[in-house]
Design an enzyme around this catalytic site. Structure first.
Site, PDB file in Angstrom:
ATOM      1  CB  SER A 203      -0.959  -0.028   1.191  1.00 46.02           C
ATOM      2  OG  SER A 203      -1.866   1.046   1.149  1.00 46.02           O
ATOM      3  CG  ASP A 282     -13.501 -19.396 -14.080  1.00 45.29           C
ATOM      4  OD1 ASP A 282     -12.272 -19.554 -14.001  1.00 45.29           O
ATOM      5  OD2 ASP A 282     -14.295 -19.889 -13.259  1.00 45.29           O
ATOM      6  CG  ASP A 285      -7.384 -19.594 -16.351  1.00 41.38           C
ATOM      7  OD1 ASP A 285      -8.303 -20.384 -16.666  1.00 41.38           O
ATOM      8  OD2 ASP A 285      -7.294 -19.097 -15.208  1.00 41.38           O
ATOM      9  CG  LEU A 287      -9.442 -25.408 -14.496  1.00 39.66           C
ATOM     10  CD1 LEU A 287      -9.980 -26.739 -15.018  1.00 39.66           C
ATOM     11  CD2 LEU A 287      -8.405 -25.648 -13.395  1.00 39.66           C
ATOM     12  CG  ASP A 289      -9.556 -22.053 -11.836  1.00 40.11           C
ATOM     13  OD1 ASP A 289     -10.052 -21.032 -12.350  1.00 40.11           O
ATOM     14  OD2 ASP A 289      -8.326 -22.196 -11.680  1.00 40.11           O
ATOM     15  CG  ASP A 452      -5.761  -2.142  -4.414  1.00 39.50           C
ATOM     16  OD1 ASP A 452      -6.592  -1.476  -3.775  1.00 39.50           O
ATOM     17  OD2 ASP A 452      -4.529  -2.056  -4.234  1.00 39.50           O
ATOM     18  CG  HIS A 489      -5.324  -2.052  -0.329  1.00 34.56           C
ATOM     19  ND1 HIS A 489      -4.609  -1.501  -1.366  1.00 34.56           N
ATOM     20  CD2 HIS A 489      -4.868  -1.456   0.801  1.00 34.56           C
ATOM     21  CE1 HIS A 489      -3.776  -0.602  -0.886  1.00 34.56           C
ATOM     22  NE2 HIS A 489      -3.905  -0.567   0.429  1.00 34.56           N
TER      23      HIS A 489
END
Length: 571
Positions: A203, A282, A285, A287, A289, A452, A489
């Site tokens: 941060s 989802d 990539d 898969l 998951d 974040d 964050h």
């Protein structure tokens, strides 16, 4: 301590995805040499750096791990103050308070633990390694560790911003002044200074680390910056702008008659947005998951207006005709504006865009978006970042809602009278390509949760891309950025948020082993420090590789709960 299984996983990923530093890298620096502690209490009676007063020197016995607290090795605790003064502006007493912990079994290294928020507290100098609930600390690994309050006390937050020097100390002065003092005390305690020096935090601590990389390139060999608020003044102004987008959507009022920003969106509505993101992204990539690893590609695939149920006439926003949460058109429009990035009335950007990510369901995300603007951000802008300070205006939510993006936002880049440095001067890393850091063989690792709620990972990706361009496509020779999918964050969210990036940084600095994949795992039910936002259908200790940008963790077959089943591949 880390488990043998976890250590083996880290080693396997390292062998699979790491190698010697790429072309353009300076040679690895010499490895640090261990040494014994030679004195502790006597430090207070010896010669001290100018302006330094020690208030405590005490031997501390080793202590075993308890609950979520890692074990503490035997060490010398040193506390003190640096450059005490009385402000001619506000009449307050100021000093850089610090704490230095010196392990009896020293590994020859120094770690500057830089803290978050508005600082103002001397946090125990244990040396956090990043991520949620870390399993060990830098002190435990043998580092000498220092922490500070950045030059003011918590009781002075945020009013220290009225004092120009306190502003500068918060921005960069405290780290610059404390660094040589800590090194001199280490030399007195061990008979020699540290062979290798590292700085790290998350941060505002990540901002401190990035500022040190630019302002003090000769002082630190390794820089670890998490969820870095390197554009903190702009991000704080964007938070005020965000409050202005949420306020018209509020369905409830505070006892003072102000809009209750938390009522702008229900948790179920944000869950509907997250489900829309997962439905589109989802499997990008390889898969499905629950983790969207290819965050960049997702932004082109996901469409808020199309992929999230809209409320039909006569349906409440808490449930559509199909029985699932829905968003009214005004809610979608506000979310779209906020994720596209704050702007003034001329359409000029104030701060970065944010990526849509399933981590929008995190409690931390919600807190930053709906609670923080009226408290942390309004106070920081009014007292610390605006020049001159705007402390005489009504504060809290009134300040946030009344802040004008055309008239008031330029104040963070202004100077006036005693305030000779603007917030954009004393808070941001000075512009440059970090060439001095690279040339001396120092290394830098940056990580950022893609969900974040206050500092955007889009901004960090942009920073790395610009750095790479400045170094003719060779920034990876000394600086790497690791996005953490769905992490909020610094920690939390439906994410694999437990990881150690300090050890790979040391390996890179001192052994020339450049990290490409770093193991991270979830903290599900039954783990030492559970994260309640880990989905119940995950393994409680699900693991994934964090990949150096722009690579993405892609499924290559095998147990979907294990990092070894994924490889870092081009986005």
């Amino acid at each position: 301590m880390t488990s043998p299984r976890w250590t083996a996983l880290a080693a396997a990923l390292a062998l699979a995805a790491c190698g010697h530093a790429p072309q353009g890298a300076a040679p690895a620096l010499a490895e640090a040499r261990p040494g014994p502690l030679q004195q502790c209490e006597a430090l207070a009676r010896g010669a001290l750096p100018a302006g330094t007063r020690l208030t405590r020197t005490q031997a501390v016995a080793a202590a075993p791990a308890t609950g979520t607290t890692p074990a503490v090795p035997a060490h010398c605790l040193v506390q003190g103050q640096l450059h005490e003064r009385s402000s001619p502006v506000d009449g307050q007493r100021y000093a850089i308070g610090f704490e230095l912990r010196l392990p009896q079994a020293w590994n020859g290294r120094f770690f500057h633990q830089v803290n978050g928020g508005l600082d103002g507290a001397v946090v125990p100098a244990m040396g956090a390694i990043g991520g949620g609930a870390p399993t060990h600390t830098a002190l435990q690994q043998g580092f000498a560790v220092v922490s500070s309050d950045a030059g003011h006390s918590g009781a002075q937050n945020p009013r220290f911003g009225l004092d120009p020097q306190a502003r500068i100390n918060y921005g960069y002065g405290a780290v610059a002044q404390l660094t040589p003092v800590a090194k001199q005390l280490i030399a007195s305690a061990y008979g020699r200074g540290p062979d290798r020096s590292y700085i790290g935090g998350c941060s505002n601590g990540g901002r401190h680390a990035m500022v040190a990389a630019a302002r003090l390139p000769g002082e630190y060999d390794g820089v670890l910056a998490g969820n870095p608020g390197f554009n903190l003044p702009r991000a704080a102004v964007a938070q005020l702008w965000g409050a202005q987008q949420w306020a018209p959507l509020a369905t409830a009022r505070t006892p003072q008659g102000q809009p209750e920003l938390q009522s702008a969106f229900t948790p179920a509505q944000l869950a509907a947005v997250a489900q829309g993101v997962r439905a589109r992204c989802d499997a990008l990539d390889g898969l499905a998951d629950g983790i969207v690893s290819d965050v960049k590609a997702c932004q082109a695939q996901f469409d808020l207006m199309r992929d999230v149920p809209g409320c039909t006439p006569g349906a409440s926003s808490s449930g559509s005709n199909a029985g699932s949460a829905c968003l009214a058109p005004a809610q979608k429009e506000a979310l779209a504006r906020v994720f596209a990035g704050a702007r003034n009335s001329r359409g000029q950007p104030v701060y970065s865009s944010f990526p849509f990510d399933p981590g929008i369901t995190g409690q931390d995300w919600r807190s930053w978006k709906f609670a923080a603007p009226a408290t942390r951000d309004a106070a920081a802008v009014a007292f610390i970042f605006a020049t001159p300070p705007m402390h005489e205006r009504p504060q809290g939510l009134d300040f946030a809602l009344g802040f004008d993006m055309d008239r008031d936002a330029p104040s963070i880049g202004a100077t006036a009278g005693l305030y000779t440095e603007s917030a954009l001067d004393f808070m941001l890393p000075p512009a440059g390509d970090l060439q001095p850091l690279r040339q001396r063989g120092a290394r830098m690792i940056v990580y950022h949760g893609t969900a974040d709620g206050v500092f955007s990972s889009d901004d960090t990706a942009r920073w790395w891309t610009q750095l790479d361009s400045a170094h003719q496509g060779r920034a990876a020779s000394f600086a790497r950025y690791f996005p953490v999918p769905a992490m909020n964050h610094c920690r939390g969210g439906p994410a694999t948020d437990q990881f150690d990036l300090l050890t790979p940084l040391v390996d890179w600095v001192e052994r020339g082993v450049a990290p490409q994949a770093v193991p991270a795992r979830a903290r599900g039910a039954g783990t030492a420090s559970p994260n309640p936002e880990v989905p119940a259908d995950w393994s409680p200790t699900r693991s994934r590789p964090l990949c150096a940008w722009p690579a993405v963790a892609r499924y290559r077959g095998g147990d979907p709960e294990l990092a070894a089943s994924f490889a870092c591949s081009p986005s």
